[in-house]
Scaffold this motif. Structure first.
Motif, short mmCIF file in Angstrom:
data_model
loop_
_atom_site.label_atom_id
_atom_site.label_comp_id
_atom_site.label_asym_id
_atom_site.label_seq_id
_atom_site.Cartn_x
_atom_site.Cartn_y
_atom_site.Cartn_z
N GLY A 16 -50.70 56.21 8.38
CA GLY A 16 -49.88 55.33 7.72
C GLY A 16 -49.37 54.39 8.36
O GLY A 16 -49.16 54.24 9.70
N ALA A 17 -48.62 53.31 7.51
CA ALA A 17 -47.94 52.16 8.32
C ALA A 17 -46.72 52.66 8.96
O ALA A 17 -46.13 53.92 8.76
CB ALA A 17 -47.62 51.33 7.32
N ALA A 18 -46.41 52.07 10.22
CA ALA A 18 -45.25 52.42 10.72
C ALA A 18 -43.71 52.29 10.23
O ALA A 18 -42.61 52.87 10.39
CB ALA A 18 -44.86 51.61 12.01
N THR A 19 -43.84 51.69 8.74
CA THR A 19 -42.56 51.64 7.81
C THR A 19 -42.24 52.93 7.25
O THR A 19 -43.24 53.99 7.33
CB THR A 19 -42.82 50.30 6.76
N SER A 20 -41.37 53.14 6.46
CA SER A 20 -40.89 54.13 6.01
C SER A 20 -41.28 54.26 4.42
O SER A 20 -40.67 54.37 3.68
CB SER A 20 -39.29 54.65 6.20
N SER A 21 -42.61 53.72 4.33
CA SER A 21 -42.97 53.37 2.83
C SER A 21 -43.11 54.85 2.29
O SER A 21 -43.50 55.90 2.56
CB SER A 21 -44.08 52.75 2.71
N THR A 22 -42.27 54.78 1.01
CA THR A 22 -42.52 56.07 0.30
C THR A 22 -43.61 56.25 -0.66
O THR A 22 -44.46 55.10 -0.64
CB THR A 22 -41.22 56.22 -0.84
N PRO A 23 -44.27 57.16 -1.06
CA PRO A 23 -45.52 57.57 -1.85
C PRO A 23 -45.42 56.48 -2.97
O PRO A 23 -46.41 55.82 -3.40
CB PRO A 23 -45.47 58.95 -2.29
N GLU A 24 -44.25 56.28 -3.80
CA GLU A 24 -44.17 55.30 -4.85
C GLU A 24 -44.48 53.74 -4.41
O GLU A 24 -45.23 53.11 -5.16
CB GLU A 24 -42.83 55.41 -5.25
N GLN A 25 -44.13 53.63 -3.24
CA GLN A 25 -44.21 52.09 -2.84
C GLN A 25 -45.69 52.06 -2.46
O GLN A 25 -46.09 50.75 -2.63
CB GLN A 25 -43.34 51.86 -1.32
N ILE A 26 -46.38 52.94 -1.90
CA ILE A 26 -47.59 52.69 -1.58
C ILE A 26 -48.51 52.86 -2.77
O ILE A 26 -49.51 51.88 -2.83
CB ILE A 26 -48.16 54.07 -0.56
N GLU A 27 -48.17 53.63 -3.88
CA GLU A 27 -48.72 53.52 -5.01
C GLU A 27 -48.88 52.04 -5.75
O GLU A 27 -49.68 51.42 -6.19
CB GLU A 27 -48.26 54.43 -6.08
N ARG A 28 -47.41 51.76 -5.53
CA ARG A 28 -47.30 50.14 -6.18
C ARG A 28 -48.18 49.17 -5.68
O ARG A 28 -48.78 48.33 -6.30
CB ARG A 28 -45.75 49.77 -6.14
N MET A 29 -48.16 49.36 -4.12
CA MET A 29 -49.18 48.25 -3.35
C MET A 29 -50.43 48.56 -3.71
O MET A 29 -51.03 47.52 -3.86
CB MET A 29 -48.60 48.30 -1.83
N THR A 30 -50.86 49.75 -3.81
CA THR A 30 -52.30 49.88 -4.09
C THR A 30 -52.39 49.42 -5.63
O THR A 30 -53.69 48.61 -5.48
CB THR A 30 -52.47 51.41 -4.01
N ALA A 31 -51.66 49.52 -6.38
CA ALA A 31 -52.31 48.90 -7.80
C ALA A 31 -52.16 47.34 -7.63
O ALA A 31 -52.95 46.71 -8.31
CB ALA A 31 -51.15 49.65 -8.73
N LEU A 32 -51.20 46.85 -6.93
CA LEU A 32 -51.10 45.52 -6.82
C LEU A 32 -52.24 44.96 -6.35
O LEU A 32 -52.95 43.76 -6.79
CB LEU A 32 -49.83 44.95 -6.18
N TYR A 33 -52.89 45.39 -5.20
CA TYR A 33 -54.01 44.96 -4.38
C TYR A 33 -55.27 45.33 -5.18
O TYR A 33 -56.43 44.57 -5.10
CB TYR A 33 -54.08 45.65 -2.94
#
Length: 120
Positions: A7-24
């Protein structure tokens, strides 16, 4: 630096990844020809089924069209050992499938056969 799961080097939470996935996903629907909205999620998605599915969708069109810069485009993912392993396995799977049936993996028998140049 990437995390252990690719995953990315940032501390993205599963919720943030889910939101970014939905946005994209929304952006992909609105702009289906835009390469960036297909490529950027590969950077933040953790290794797993969703990463492999998005990767196959991304490379399929580029292989069919014979885009020579595909490796250059994907080489940024190779800093993640887990993602590099998935990329290698997927390309070997694609090669075997194209040689065997002239179709991409997960394609139905009704799909159009790929041109021999796709394998090159």
């Amino acid at each position: 630096r990437p995390d252990a799961n690719g995953g990315a080097a940032t501390s993205s939470t599963p919720e943030q990844i889910e939101r970014m996935t939905a946005l994209y996903a929304e952006l992909r629907d609105e702009h289906p020809k835009c390469s960036a909205v297909q490529r950027i999620p590969l950077d933040f998605l953790p290794v797993g089924t969703q990463f492999k599915t998005r990767l196959l969708a991304y490379v399929r069109r580029r292989l069919t069209r014979g885009i020579p810069s595909l490796f250059s485009d994907l080489k940024g993912l190779y800093v993640h050992a887990a993602k590099a392993a998935v990329i290698e396995a997927l390309f070997l799977e694609i090669e075997e499938s194209l040689k065997k049936s002239e179709l991409f993996p997960e394609a139905s028998a009704d799909d159009m056969r790929e041109a021999p140049s796709t394998l090159l």
